[in-house]
Design a protein around this motif. Structure first.
Motif, PDB file in Angstrom:
ATOM      1  N   GLU A 126      23.649  19.172  38.348  1.00  0.00           N
ATOM      2  CA  GLU A 126      23.951  20.522  38.820  1.00  0.00           C
ATOM      3  C   GLU A 126      23.024  20.870  39.985  1.00  0.00           C
ATOM      4  O   GLU A 126      21.838  21.113  39.793  1.00  0.00           O
ATOM      5  N   PRO A 127      23.553  20.890  41.214  1.00  0.00           N
ATOM      6  CA  PRO A 127      22.717  21.267  42.360  1.00  0.00           C
ATOM      7  C   PRO A 127      22.523  22.783  42.421  1.00  0.00           C
ATOM      8  O   PRO A 127      23.415  23.545  42.067  1.00  0.00           O
ATOM      9  N   PHE A 128      21.359  23.192  42.874  1.00  0.00           N
ATOM     10  CA  PHE A 128      21.041  24.599  43.059  1.00  0.00           C
ATOM     11  C   PHE A 128      21.021  24.894  44.555  1.00  0.00           C
ATOM     12  O   PHE A 128      20.743  24.007  45.367  1.00  0.00           O
ATOM     13  N   GLY A 129      21.240  26.126  44.922  1.00  0.00           N
ATOM     14  CA  GLY A 129      21.200  26.532  46.316  1.00  0.00           C
ATOM     15  C   GLY A 129      19.850  26.291  46.978  1.00  0.00           C
ATOM     16  O   GLY A 129      19.763  26.101  48.185  1.00  0.00           O
ATOM     17  N   SER A 130      18.788  26.258  46.199  1.00  0.00           N
ATOM     18  CA  SER A 130      17.432  26.046  46.719  1.00  0.00           C
ATOM     19  C   SER A 130      17.177  24.613  47.146  1.00  0.00           C
ATOM     20  O   SER A 130      16.175  24.328  47.790  1.00  0.00           O
ATOM     21  N   GLY A 131      18.078  23.701  46.751  1.00  0.00           N
ATOM     22  CA  GLY A 131      17.855  22.280  46.986  1.00  0.00           C
ATOM     23  C   GLY A 131      17.382  21.550  45.746  1.00  0.00           C
ATOM     24  O   GLY A 131      17.358  20.325  45.710  1.00  0.00           O
ATOM     25  N   ALA A 132      17.007  22.301  44.712  1.00  0.00           N
ATOM     26  CA  ALA A 132      16.658  21.670  43.427  1.00  0.00           C
ATOM     27  C   ALA A 132      17.944  21.137  42.801  1.00  0.00           C
ATOM     28  O   ALA A 132      19.051  21.609  43.098  1.00  0.00           O
ATOM     29  N   VAL A 133      17.803  20.152  41.925  1.00  0.00           N
ATOM     30  CA  VAL A 133      18.953  19.570  41.224  1.00  0.00           C
ATOM     31  C   VAL A 133      18.585  19.382  39.760  1.00  0.00           C
ATOM     32  O   VAL A 133      17.567  18.758  39.450  1.00  0.00           O
ATOM     33  N   ALA A 134      19.403  19.948  38.869  1.00  0.00           N
ATOM     34  CA  ALA A 134      19.218  19.707  37.434  1.00  0.00           C
ATOM     35  C   ALA A 134      20.017  18.458  37.085  1.00  0.00           C
ATOM     36  O   ALA A 134      21.204  18.357  37.409  1.00  0.00           O
ATOM     37  N   MET A 135      19.339  17.515  36.464  1.00  0.00           N
ATOM     38  CA  MET A 135      19.998  16.277  36.049  1.00  0.00           C
ATOM     39  C   MET A 135      19.734  16.045  34.567  1.00  0.00           C
ATOM     40  O   MET A 135      18.590  16.089  34.127  1.00  0.00           O
ATOM     41  N   ARG A 136      20.802  15.833  33.809  1.00  0.00           N
ATOM     42  CA  ARG A 136      20.695  15.592  32.375  1.00  0.00           C
ATOM     43  C   ARG A 136      21.025  14.129  32.097  1.00  0.00           C
ATOM     44  O   ARG A 136      22.038  13.608  32.580  1.00  0.00           O
ATOM     45  N   TYR A 137      20.165  13.504  31.328  1.00  0.00           N
ATOM     46  CA  TYR A 137      20.314  12.096  30.966  1.00  0.00           C
ATOM     47  C   TYR A 137      20.272  11.937  29.453  1.00  0.00           C
ATOM     48  O   TYR A 137      19.650  12.734  28.758  1.00  0.00           O
ATOM     49  N   ARG A 138      20.891  10.866  28.986  1.00  0.00           N
ATOM     50  CA  ARG A 138      20.772  10.445  27.582  1.00  0.00           C
ATOM     51  C   ARG A 138      20.283   9.015  27.563  1.00  0.00           C
ATOM     52  O   ARG A 138      20.623   8.230  28.451  1.00  0.00           O
ATOM     53  N   PRO A 139      19.500   8.681  26.540  1.00  0.00           N
ATOM     54  CA  PRO A 139      19.078   7.275  26.429  1.00  0.00           C
ATOM     55  C   PRO A 139      20.292   6.372  26.303  1.00  0.00           C
ATOM     56  O   PRO A 139      21.261   6.697  25.593  1.00  0.00           O
ATOM     57  N   LYS A 140      20.254   5.246  27.029  1.00  0.00           N
ATOM     58  CA  LYS A 140      21.341   4.272  26.915  1.00  0.00           C
ATOM     59  C   LYS A 140      21.265   3.609  25.555  1.00  0.00           C
ATOM     60  O   LYS A 140      20.172   3.315  25.068  1.00  0.00           O
ATOM     61  N   PRO A 141      22.418   3.372  24.939  1.00  0.00           N
ATOM     62  CA  PRO A 141      22.391   2.646  23.664  1.00  0.00           C
ATOM     63  C   PRO A 141      21.796   1.265  23.874  1.00  0.00           C
ATOM     64  O   PRO A 141      21.984   0.644  24.926  1.00  0.00           O
ATOM     65  N   SER A 142      21.068   0.812  22.890  1.00  0.00           N
ATOM     66  CA  SER A 142      20.453  -0.515  23.005  1.00  0.00           C
ATOM     67  C   SER A 142      21.546  -1.581  22.995  1.00  0.00           C
ATOM     68  O   SER A 142      22.618  -1.404  22.433  1.00  0.00           O
ATOM     69  N   ALA A 143      21.257  -2.691  23.634  1.00  0.00           N
ATOM     70  CA  ALA A 143      22.233  -3.786  23.771  1.00  0.00           C
ATOM     71  C   ALA A 143      22.160  -4.762  22.607  1.00  0.00           C
ATOM     72  O   ALA A 143      22.536  -5.913  22.744  1.00  0.00           O
ATOM     73  N   ASP A 144      21.664  -4.296  21.454  1.00  0.00           N
ATOM     74  CA  ASP A 144      21.546  -5.191  20.289  1.00  0.00           C
ATOM     75  C   ASP A 144      22.883  -5.635  19.772  1.00  0.00           C
ATOM     76  O   ASP A 144      23.812  -4.999  19.648  1.00  0.00           O
ATOM     77  N   GLN A 185      15.575   3.416  29.123  1.00  0.00           N
ATOM     78  CA  GLN A 185      16.728   3.383  30.027  1.00  0.00           C
ATOM     79  C   GLN A 185      17.603   4.593  29.758  1.00  0.00           C
ATOM     80  O   GLN A 185      17.930   4.897  28.613  1.00  0.00           O
ATOM     81  N   LEU A 186      17.988   5.278  30.824  1.00  0.00           N
ATOM     82  CA  LEU A 186      18.773   6.504  30.698  1.00  0.00           C
ATOM     83  C   LEU A 186      20.078   6.394  31.470  1.00  0.00           C
ATOM     84  O   LEU A 186      20.172   5.644  32.433  1.00  0.00           O
ATOM     85  N   GLU A 187      21.057   7.192  31.031  1.00  0.00           N
ATOM     86  CA  GLU A 187      22.306   7.291  31.775  1.00  0.00           C
ATOM     87  C   GLU A 187      22.545   8.763  32.123  1.00  0.00           C
ATOM     88  O   GLU A 187      22.340   9.655  31.306  1.00  0.00           O
ATOM     89  N   LEU A 188      22.954   8.995  33.368  1.00  0.00           N
ATOM     90  CA  LEU A 188      23.215  10.350  33.854  1.00  0.00           C
ATOM     91  C   LEU A 188      24.487  10.873  33.193  1.00  0.00           C
ATOM     92  O   LEU A 188      25.522  10.218  33.204  1.00  0.00           O
ATOM     93  N   VAL A 189      24.397  12.084  32.612  1.00  0.00           N
ATOM     94  CA  VAL A 189      25.580  12.683  31.982  1.00  0.00           C
ATOM     95  C   VAL A 189      25.979  14.012  32.623  1.00  0.00           C
ATOM     96  O   VAL A 189      27.086  14.494  32.395  1.00  0.00           O
ATOM     97  N   HIS A 190      25.086  14.594  33.439  1.00  0.00           N
ATOM     98  CA  HIS A 190      25.420  15.853  34.109  1.00  0.00           C
ATOM     99  C   HIS A 190      24.473  16.058  35.278  1.00  0.00           C
ATOM    100  O   HIS A 190      23.299  15.726  35.196  1.00  0.00           O
TER     101      HIS A 190
END
Length: 189
Positions: free
Chosen positions: A171-189, A164-169
Motif C-alpha cells: 500500500e503506497p502512501f502519498g508521502s512516498g512511504a509504502v506499507a508492505m505486508r509479508y508472511r513467512p514462506k512455508p518450509s520446503a520440507d 524467508q517471506l512472501e509479499l501479500v499486500h
C-alpha cells in the motif's frame, strides 16, 4: 488460531527508531489507527509499553493535548481502549487496560494465539525479535519510510536464522512511504 502481526515503521536503511522516519501525517495515522482497531490485543515489551503509554494514554481529565489533531486523537482513542499484554521481568504491575506477562514468553504467546479472535499485534524492537526467533510471527508489516537515517537500532538485528517471506499486500502512501505486508514462506520440507 489468531495470527500474530508485527508492524513497525522502518527507514530504507533499516532503522526502526520511532523518530527516524517521516513525521506522521493524516494518511499514516489512519493506517496505524486501523492496525490498532483490527487487533484483539497489543503485545508490548516494557520499553514500548512505557513509550506508548506516555504519549497515547488518555489524560486523567479526559481532554487530549492541544498538539493532537483529529487523526492523532483517533489513533490515541484506538490504542487507549485496546487490550494490552506487557512482557516484562522488571515491572511490578501495569494498568492502562494491560496485563503483565512473565515467564516463558513463547508458551504464553502460543496460548494467546490459541484463543478465539481476529489477531494479535506486536510492535517495538526487542520483543518482536524474540518472537520471530521462536517462529511465532505470522505476518510482518513494514511501513518503509523514504528516509536514510544512517544510525539507530535496525530492524530485527540479531535474528538467529534467516526468515524467508512472501509479499501479500502493498500500500503506497502519498508521502512516498509504502506499507508492505509479508508472511513467512512455508518450509520446503
Amino acid at each position: 488460531m489468531r495470527p500474530l502481526r508485527y508492524s513497525i515503521n522502518v527507514t530504507l536503511d533499516g532503522c526502526c527508531h520511532h523518530e527516524a522516519g517521516l513525521p506522521p501525517d493524516e494518511e499514516s495515522m489512519r493506517f496505524w489507527t486501523a492496525e490498532m482497531e483490527r487487533a484483539d490485543a497489543l503485545l508490548f515489551g516494557r520499553v514500548t509499553y512505557e513509550m506508548m503509554e506516555s504519549t497515547w494514554r488518555r489524560p486523567p481529565d479526559g481532554v487530549w493535548p492541544d498538539w493532537m489533531g483529529a487523526s492523532e486523537i483517533a489513533f490515541a482513542e484506538a490504542i487507549d481502549q485496546a487490550q494490552k499484554v506487557v512482557v516484562s521481568s522488571t515491572l511490578a504491575s501495569v494498568d492502562w487496560n494491560a496485563e503483565l506477562l512473565r515467564g516463558d514468553v513463547g508458551a504464553a504467546v502460543q496460548r494467546l494465539k490459541a484463543e478465539p479472535g481476529t489477531g494479535l499485534w506486536v510492535g517495538g524492537v526487542t520483543l518482536p525479535r524474540a518472537l520471530a526467533d521462536l517462529g511465532l510471527i505470522d505476518e510482518y508489516e513494514f511501513v518503509v519510510q523514504p528516509v536514510l537515517a544512517g544510525h539507530g537500532p535496525t530492524l530485527l538485528a540479531g535474528l538467529r536464522e534467516q526468515i524467508q517471506l512472501e509479499l501479500v499486500h502493498r500500500e503506497p502512501f502519498g508521502s512516498g512511504a509504502v506499507a508492505m505486508r509479508y508472511r513467512p514462506k512455508p518450509s520446503a520440507d
